[in-house]
Design an enzyme around this catalytic site. Sequence first.
Site, short mmCIF file in Angstrom:
data_model
loop_
_atom_site.label_atom_id
_atom_site.label_comp_id
_atom_site.label_asym_id
_atom_site.label_seq_id
_atom_site.Cartn_x
_atom_site.Cartn_y
_atom_site.Cartn_z
CD1 TRP A 19 4.34 6.23 7.49
CD2 TRP A 19 2.16 6.21 8.01
NE1 TRP A 19 4.17 7.00 8.63
CE2 TRP A 19 2.84 7.01 8.97
CE3 TRP A 19 0.78 6.04 8.14
CZ2 TRP A 19 2.19 7.62 10.03
CZ3 TRP A 19 0.13 6.65 9.19
CH2 TRP A 19 0.83 7.44 10.12
CG HIS A 49 0.85 -1.50 8.61
ND1 HIS A 49 0.01 -1.34 9.69
CD2 HIS A 49 1.93 -2.17 9.07
CE1 HIS A 49 0.57 -1.88 10.76
NE2 HIS A 49 1.73 -2.39 10.41
CG HIS A 53 -3.67 -1.95 7.33
ND1 HIS A 53 -3.72 -0.76 6.64
CD2 HIS A 53 -3.27 -1.63 8.59
CE1 HIS A 53 -3.36 0.23 7.43
NE2 HIS A 53 -3.09 -0.27 8.63
CG ASP A 55 -2.95 -1.43 12.91
OD1 ASP A 55 -2.46 -1.65 11.79
OD2 ASP A 55 -3.05 -0.29 13.41
CG HIS A 59 1.14 -1.62 14.32
ND1 HIS A 59 2.30 -1.32 13.66
CD2 HIS A 59 0.31 -0.54 14.15
CE1 HIS A 59 2.20 -0.13 13.10
NE2 HIS A 59 1.01 0.37 13.39
#
Length: 208
Positions: A19, A49, A53, A55, A59
């Site tokens: 990200w 992440h 993955h 969450d 989160h």
Amino acid sequence: MNRRIRDISQRLRPDLPVWPGDTAFEQARTWQMEAGSPVNVSAITLSTHSGAHADAPLHYAQGAPDIASVDLAPYVGECLVVDARGVGAEIEVGDLPHLDSADRVLFRTFDTFPRDEWDAETTAIAPETIDWLAVQGVKLVGIDGPSIDPQTSKDMLAHKAVLRHDIRVLEGLVLDDVEEGRYELIALPLPIAGGDASPVRAILRDLP
């Protein structure tokens, strides 16, 4: 009976797309056999992440359970893989097939998973779809994109919906070679105390 196993994880590696702004994957060798050590040992730096993955509720909600505290049962068991390619910006209720008591649903949205570069234009899951899945008894949703919300989202409505229904989330799955249908899912997160997420080694196994 030989039950085929399909690895739907990303390989964790230094050039793994993450990200934008998140922690890049790094691996450093700390003990090396060629330097005289009896073993090889390495240290890794990565985002929780990274790659495929899970969450944790933490989160998207302060004070919610961390990844070490969540029940593991949703991450193991029969699942339905849905081909959602070409549906548009969000997966709507009308895009779903009859679930027939599916407890876990994984969505394929990519023709080919972007292994080598970050894709900023991905398909998300509409919050109304999360609500509808919860009514059907779904306990886990997964997607091959990096998030169940649009990447530009600030209100995180899909994540708020899974929190409201206590649904577990998998993101970053690789479903290129998986046909629509039913499989056994195994995708256990690491018990990271205080962790907002955890990488998983996600696999699909043919049902007996």
